[in-house]
Write an enzyme that holds these catalytic residues in place. Structure first.
Site, short mmCIF file in Angstrom:
data_model
loop_
_atom_site.label_atom_id
_atom_site.label_comp_id
_atom_site.label_asym_id
_atom_site.label_seq_id
_atom_site.Cartn_x
_atom_site.Cartn_y
_atom_site.Cartn_z
N GLY A 27 0.78 -1.23 0.00
CA GLY A 27 0.00 0.00 0.00
C GLY A 27 0.81 1.27 0.00
N SER A 28 2.11 1.17 -0.15
CA SER A 28 2.98 2.35 -0.12
C SER A 28 3.23 2.87 -1.53
CB SER A 28 4.33 1.99 0.52
OG SER A 28 5.31 2.95 0.22
#
Length: 213
Positions: A10-11
């Protein structure tokens, strides 16, 4: 040699390194780091990156962090015949300007507006939203009459910016008011949607779960 990529799900910065790797045909030995468990603060990881940030790579014993620095390094070492970061001074300067714009303006304003809402349960700040809209208008102007962010060819600038725009869209922030951005976004996704879309989906799902709390 295999490149170790330390990342977290999710980065957007980690997604950028994935995207640059895909554009160059570089394969990574992926090592997931769970931030919630403090795996980025272990003695072993701090020896690799004392700043304990992600993404981080280790390439034949050489460690490097910061997604933009990693991206340039990968291009320097593995993309000598690539158009992603040409040697022409003016072309490179334009790419650098777009990358710096993303770092200092577009992505920063997205972070300032959105992250307090999901990590600190803060209310939406209208003034910060207006600043983000202004940044998107700047990008729309950059793209006026241009196929890609820095000219006629796809470059590092596009890879950096498309991750930010995909993150903005995944956060539920509309981009339809910016026709040049929409056109360009679809163009780049047409080439690398198989890398861009999964990362955006992870971010969207994580955002949904955080906002429900």
């Amino acid at each position: 040699m295999t490149i170790d990529l330390y990342y977290t799900l999710g980065s957007p910065p980690c997604h950028l390194v994935d995207l640059v790797g895909a554009a160059l045909g570089v394969k990574f030995n992926r090592k997931h780091v769970n931030l919630l468990l403090g795996e980025h603060l272990t003695p072993e990881f701090l020896k690799i990156n004392p700043q304990h940030t992600l993404p981080t790579i280790v390439d034949d014993g050489y460690s490097l962090w910061d997604s933009r620095a990693i991206s340039r390094y990968l291009i320097y070492k593995y993309g000598k015949d690539s158009n992603l970061y040409p040697e022409d001074a003016k072309a490179r300067a334009t790419i650098d300007q777009r990358v710096d714009f993303d770092l200092g303006t577009l992505y920063t304003r997205f972070e300032d507006y959105f992250y307090p809402q999901i990590f600190a349960e803060a209310p939406a700040d209208e003034a910060k939203y207006k600043k983000l809209e202004e940044a998107l208008k700047f990008l729309d102007n950059f793209l006026e009459g241009q196929k890609y962010a820095a000219g006629p060819d796809l470059t590092l600038a596009d890879l950096v910016l498309v991750i930010s725009v995909s993150s903005i869209e995944a956060a539920g922030i509309p981009i339809t008011a910016y026709p040049n951005v929409v056109r360009w976004f679809e163009l780049v996704k047409g080439k690398y949607g198989h890398v861009i879309t999964p990362g955006a989906v992870i971010l969207r799902n994580a955002t949904t779960q955080l906002l429900k709390k």
